[in-house]
Write a protein that holds these residues in place. Structure first.
Motif, short mmCIF file in Angstrom:
data_model
loop_
_atom_site.label_atom_id
_atom_site.label_comp_id
_atom_site.label_asym_id
_atom_site.label_seq_id
_atom_site.Cartn_x
_atom_site.Cartn_y
_atom_site.Cartn_z
N UNK A 224 -0.39 164.45 -38.51
CA UNK A 224 -0.13 163.85 -37.19
C UNK A 224 -0.94 164.67 -36.30
N UNK A 225 -1.87 163.95 -35.53
CA UNK A 225 -2.94 164.67 -34.62
C UNK A 225 -2.72 164.59 -33.34
N UNK A 226 -1.72 164.10 -32.71
CA UNK A 226 -1.14 163.71 -31.34
C UNK A 226 -1.93 162.59 -30.80
N UNK A 227 -1.38 162.36 -29.52
CA UNK A 227 -1.65 161.05 -29.00
C UNK A 227 -3.36 160.72 -28.74
N UNK A 228 -3.67 159.36 -28.49
CA UNK A 228 -5.19 159.06 -28.36
C UNK A 228 -5.90 159.87 -27.47
N UNK A 229 -7.02 160.11 -27.92
CA UNK A 229 -7.99 160.88 -26.90
C UNK A 229 -9.30 160.85 -27.47
N UNK A 230 -10.32 161.26 -26.81
CA UNK A 230 -11.79 161.37 -27.10
C UNK A 230 -11.82 162.25 -28.38
N UNK A 231 -12.58 161.96 -29.46
CA UNK A 231 -12.93 162.93 -30.47
C UNK A 231 -11.73 163.34 -31.27
#
Length: 326
Positions: A224-231
């Motif tokens: 799991x890589x966290x919420x949507x964001x750039x890059x």
């Protein structure tokens, strides 16, 4: 009539798939056979270990899994781009972790000298192996054949152990992926085998919770890589803590028969994927009942239908009812 695997898997639409394998005649994979009294609980570890090993060989990430008494659930994510980036040597090294390969591939691994014609032939063979290493059917084959051989050896018998084919569902959007993962992780609780996610043996949620306690993420599961964001890095676009809390809360609702109620502090992740608590509980308790070949919004199902040449896709009405806000 059984559908071809080509009509069930479309990497144009999604890399995510839910696969289910069931034992023939409801034979016991694991657990205790109440008729004979024979205990097969140790086989659950066989399946888990083999699945996680295959995830390290194939270019296919393991998102979720649950090993039940007579069937297994896995949620997989195909990474074709990663497989395409591998050198010929890496492809052959990975293939040799599963099979003996050919005489030419063995010579290459030993670093023996190859002629130009031998090298040309080997490159063609490596491309065949490369495609197999991001093919879900080959991963499931390696999982099921291995377990069948071990079980038949232990039972001192021969013959089929699994049903002829595994069931596959395409997960076409983020809501479908998260709902299916939770559905898989909560299998032991719905079956009344376990009381909580953290005590659910041989499941991905127990694996994730045990790692989370140490401030880590399981190395052999998709992160799991966290919420949507750039890059955005590769992984599932939510917080691991949010997901574990949501699964735990959902498990309590299922166990206590409180359909339609999820505590307010668990709602943000549902809001982000556009599903209310009633829809979520339906999805995580009746996922396989409502959807067949693919799961997603009506628009995504229509696209999948066109790409796979289906005349119709079952589950359109349920997609409108359960996923219309996603």
């Amino acid at each position: 009539m059984p559908q071809s695997r080509k009509s069930q898997i479309s990497l144009i639409d999604t890399p995510y798939y839910h696969c289910v394998s069931r034992c023939v005649r409801r034979s016991f994979l694991c657990g205790e056979d109440k008729v004979t009294g024979q205990n097969y609980e140790h086989r659950r570890g066989w399946v888990e270990d083999r699945l996680l090993f295959l995830g390290s060989v194939f270019s296919i990430d393991i998102c979720a899994y649950a090993v039940m008494s007579n069937h297994t659930h896995v949620v997989l994510c195909v990474d074709k781009e990663q497989a395409d980036s591998w050198s010929m040597g890496e492809v052959l090294e990975r293939w040799h972790r599963l099979y003996q390969g050919t005489l030419l591939s063995q010579k290459y691994i030993r670093e023996d000298k190859l002629t130009k014609s031998e090298l040309f032939t080997l490159k063609e063979t490596a491309e065949i192996y490369r495609k197999r290493l991001y093919n879900i059917s080959w991963l499931m084959r390696n999982l099921n054949e291995h377990i069948a051989r071990e079980a038949n050896k232990e039972d001192n018998c021969t013959g089929r152990f699994w049903e002829g084919r595994f069931k596959s569902q395409a997960l076409l959007d983020e809501s479908a992926v998260l709902a299916c993962m939770a559905y898989v992780d909560l299998n032991p609780i719905r079956a009344k085998m376990e009381a909580t996610p953290e005590t659910s043996k041989h499941t991905s949620i127990q694996n994730r919770i045990h790692a989370l306690i140490k401030g880590e993420q399981p190395k052999k599961l998709m992160k799991f890589v966290g919420n949507h964001r750039q890059d955005m890095p590769k992984g599932i676009a939510h917080s691991l803590i949010d997901y574990c809390e949501l699964v735990d809360c959902t498990g309590r609702c299922i166990r206590e028969n409180k359909a339609g109620y999820i505590e307010s502090h668990h709602s943000p992740i549902l809001e982000r994927i556009g599903i209310n608590s009633e829809q979520w509980l339906t999805l995580t308790t009746e996922f396989e009942r409502h959807f067949h070949t693919a799961v997603g919004t009506e628009h995504m199902l229509q696209q999948f239908r066109q790409h796979t040449d289906h005349q119709r896709i079952r589950g359109m009405a349920k997609a409108r009812a359960l996923l219309q806000s996603a």
